[in-house]
Design an enzyme around this catalytic site. Structure first.
Site, PDB file in Angstrom:
ATOM      1  N   SER A 148       1.749   1.424  -2.125  1.00 36.36           N
ATOM      2  CA  SER A 148       3.184   1.748  -2.083  1.00 36.36           C
ATOM      3  C   SER A 148       3.646   2.718  -3.155  1.00 36.36           C
ATOM      4  O   SER A 148       3.029   2.854  -4.211  1.00 36.36           O
ATOM      5  CB  SER A 148       3.996   0.462  -2.185  1.00 36.36           C
ATOM      6  OG  SER A 148       3.852  -0.239  -0.977  1.00 36.36           O
ATOM      7  N   ASP A 152       4.949  -2.925   3.290  1.00 33.83           N
ATOM      8  CA  ASP A 152       6.073  -2.344   2.549  1.00 33.83           C
ATOM      9  C   ASP A 152       6.645  -1.044   3.143  1.00 33.83           C
ATOM     10  O   ASP A 152       5.888  -0.142   3.490  1.00 33.83           O
ATOM     11  CB  ASP A 152       5.645  -1.985   1.116  1.00 33.83           C
ATOM     12  CG  ASP A 152       4.912  -3.104   0.409  1.00 33.83           C
ATOM     13  OD1 ASP A 152       4.652  -4.141   1.020  1.00 33.83           O
ATOM     14  OD2 ASP A 152       4.582  -2.909  -0.785  1.00 33.83           O
TER      15      ASP A 152
END
Ligand SMILES: *[C@@H]1O[C@H](CO)[C@@H](O)[C@H](O)[C@H]1NC(C)=O
Ligand SMILES: *[C@@H]1O[C@H](CO)[C@@H](O)[C@H](O)[C@H]1NC(C)=O
Ligand SMILES: *[C@@H]1O[C@H](CO)[C@@H](O)[C@H](O)[C@H]1NC(C)=O
Ligand SMILES: *[C@@H]1O[C@H](CO)[C@@H](O)[C@H](O)[C@H]1NC(C)=O
Ligand SMILES: CC(=O)N[C@H]1CO[C@H](CO)[C@@H](O)[C@@H]1O
Length: 586
Positions: A126, A65
């Site tokens: 993330s 990500d």
């Protein structure tokens, strides 16, 4: 300018032609011609045929990500999930960090966040950045704590005078948000805090992805001081049968002007977007709707499809995306992760896995019903010699090579004009899934109006190619339906790759509007923008023959109806991305 194109007439089906195994080409036109499949001279052999020239990737290892993109003192920051120890994902992942002046060339820095404290000792997952008043960046991220629970942590830059924000300090009060019995949050499903926004009541808000049974949830937290956060008792938004929502992104878009908005902006000319990444299917979708400030709720517009059959930023390989507001240029920019379609063994051979897509500006479409995306304008700095395609009608059953560009690392933008719709096929009402339709009617299936488009990363006798194309149908209510496909079925002779074909319906009226297609071709990634950014499809491909100097680019039309084509192609320079110091100084 000399005619850079020569045409090659083919008879009926490309597949028929291919079954003879030969396509006659008029002489050799590449420095590294491979017509006869002879042993290639070593100067033509790519050491790393799949490494990209202008898509972001570190020199080695696994990435996933994009995290916390932001701009600070005119420097763009890109953080990303990175496994320093291998080509596969591993839970104790870190935040790698690069910066840029133009979102194209990048300088690497030390990792911004590493597992180090009880609240993130098993991984720094993330999260997002928020710029606090006084131009003070803050990062919220998910830590995997010593109990392997997902908790939310806050970090600030150590030195605000450093435009590269090289060091980050995790505050001692962490974790700031935790799953408990009382708040009924599942400790395995509580991650990816969004950028925070400030309400008119001067309180901060952010959402975190979660689920309850199979219902996907965006859990809302509020704070007055950015340090003490309380879960809001109601759910900000949820959708049944979605499974876990990862990486929720919630932001305003202007419905009156083509600019991006700061995440805290609200008002009469503003719509809101909620994007979620579906863990169960590895696809994303977004809805456009209204943010009810009084109730602190998000309501998607009537008719919104809340599943991955709905609106997607990208109908191909694109996941865990995140946007940010670029205050320097008043635009909202979107980053996404494009994972490999190769086998784990091939990833080990390559020594890396995962790319970031080209940052895209996102705007609300004039219709108000969807977003449109376009590669950031800075990318055009990498374009070198422009090759204009002659304005011709490509007759049904022909393909034309685009010569004079480095076809393995290129940018091509074309427009199709159709004047005759007579031979348009009728859309069967059961053909509702564009991806399935594109697989059934792949590029080799002759049609009425289409398939027409591009053959990219093509080997010289077309044993390998990726086809990005349109097909136009007529629906029962006499409307034209535009299908965009990215067909990977013949992209590589290597059978170990995922060659799924992708598709999308594009909201363009081909009778009154031109139909455009842009493809960013970069060795192992093809990022395509249809209908001026109304539908995007990213594909990952690994040709074995069509590498570097052996790669060709074609326009084609295998429909019955001729199509007028105009446009240009450019060779793309290689961006400076995370090179070693030595190369940087060269
Ligand atoms: C903070 O960053 C500035 C600019 O890079 C640098 O000159 C200064 O020495 C740094 N301060 C500390 C305490 O590291
Ligand atoms: C979740 O599912 C369980 C059984 O599978 C059920 O008992 C429970 O009520 C469900 N919870 C919600 C909030 O739907
Ligand atoms: C949430 O509900 C609890 C009781 O159920 C209440 O004490 C608390 O004040 C509520 N919190 C908010 C932010 O409304
Ligand atoms: C990555 O790629 C594989 C194979 O192509 C696919 O099955 C998987 O779902 C992808 N994962 C994500 C998160 O995109
Ligand atoms: C995050 C990352 O992979 N950084 C790399 C950038 O490039 C230098 C030099 O090649 C590497 O040492 C870093 O590890």
């Amino acid at each position: 300018m000399a005619l850079m194109i020569f045409s090659l007439r083919i008879f009926f089906f490309l597949s028929v032609l291919l079954s003879f195994g030969v396509i006659e080409l008029e002489g050799s036109h590449h420095a590294c011609s491979n017509l006869l499949n002879l042993e290639l001279p070593s100067t033509c052999q790519a050491k790393e045929p799949y490494r990209t020239g202008y898509h972001f990737q570190p020199p080695k290892n696994w990435i996933n990500d994009p995290n916390g993109p932001l701009i600070y003192k005119n420097v763009y920051h890109h953080f990303y999930q990175y496994n320093p120890h291998g080509v596969a994902w591993s839970p104790n992942i870190v935040w790698a960090h690069s910066t840029s002046n133009d979102l194209v060339n990048w300088i690497p820095h030390d990792d911004a966040l590493n597992p180090s404290e009880p609240f993130d000792i098993n991984g720094c997952w993330s999260g997002s950045a928020t710029i606090l008043p006084g131009e003070k960046p803050a990062i919220f991220y998910t830590g995997i704590n010593s109990e392997n629970e997902q908790v939310q942590n806050l970090a600030f830059p150590k030195n605000l005078s450093d435009p590269f924000l090289r060091e980050w300090v995790k505050i001692p009060q962490n974790p700031l948000m935790i799953p408990t019995e009382a708040n009924q949050i599942n400790a395995d499903s509580f991650r990816d805090p969004s950028t925070a926004w400030l309400g008119s009541d001067n309180r901060w808000r952010l959402v975190i992805g979660s689920k309850q049974n199979q219902t996907g949830l965006a859990i809302l937290y509020m704070s007055e001081d950015f340090l003490h956060w309380t879960r809001v008792n109601h759910t900000f938004h949820s959708a049944k049968e979605n499974g876990m929502w990862e990486c929720p992104d919630f932001f305003p878009v202007s419905n009156s002007s083509p600019i991006g908005l700061d995440t805290s902006t609200n008002g009469p000319d503003v719509k809101h977007v909620l994007k979620v990444s579906l863990f169960d299917t590895a696809k994303e979708y977004y809805t456009i709707g209204t943010y009810n400030l009084d109730k602190d709720l998000y309501n998607p517009d009537k008719g919104s499809e809340e599943s991955d059959l709905g609106l997607r930023y990208d109908y191909g390989k694109f996941y865990a995306s995140k946007s940010f507001f670029d205050s320097a240029k008043n635009r909202r920019i979107l980053w996404g992760w494009s994972n490999e379609s190769s086998s784990a063994n091939d990833d080990i051979k390559k020594g890396w896995s995962g790319l970031q897509t080209i940052p895209r500006t996102i705007l609300l479409d004039e219709s108000g019903k969807q977003l449109v995306q376009w590669p950031i304008e800075e990318l055009e700095k990498l374009r070198t010699k422009q090759v204009r395609l002659p304005r011709i009608v490509i007759e049904g059953g022909s393909l034309h090579e685009v010569l004079g560009v480095t076809a393995a690392q290129a940018d091509i933008e074309v427009t199709f004009e159709i004047s005759d719709f007579e031979k348009t096929e009728v859309l069967d009402p059961s053909w509702t899934d564009p991806q399935i339709l594109c697989s059934k009617k792949d590029a080799s299936v002759y049609g009425g109006l289409g398939p027409f488009g591009l053959l990219v990363l093509a080997s010289e006798s077309l044993q390998e190619y990726t086809a990005v194309f349109y097909r136009i149908f007529k629906s029962h209510n006499n409307k034209y339906v535009v299908l965009m496909c990215s067909d990977q079925s013949r992209s590589s002779l290597n059978e170990n790759n995922d060659k799924t074909t992708y598709g999308a319906f594009v909201d363009v009226d081909p009778v009154h509007e031109k139909l455009s297609l842009r493809s960013l071709i970069d060795h192992s990634i093809v990022e395509s923008f249809g209908g001026e950014g109304k539908a995007c499809i990213t594909a990952r491909v690994y040709p074995t023959l069509a590498v570097d100097g052996y790669t060709s680019l074609y326009t084609f039309n295998y429909g019955k109806e001729g199509v007028k084509i105009t446009g240009s192609a450019w060779s793309m320079r290689t961006a400076k991305i995370n090179r070693s110091r030595k190369e940087e100084n060269e």
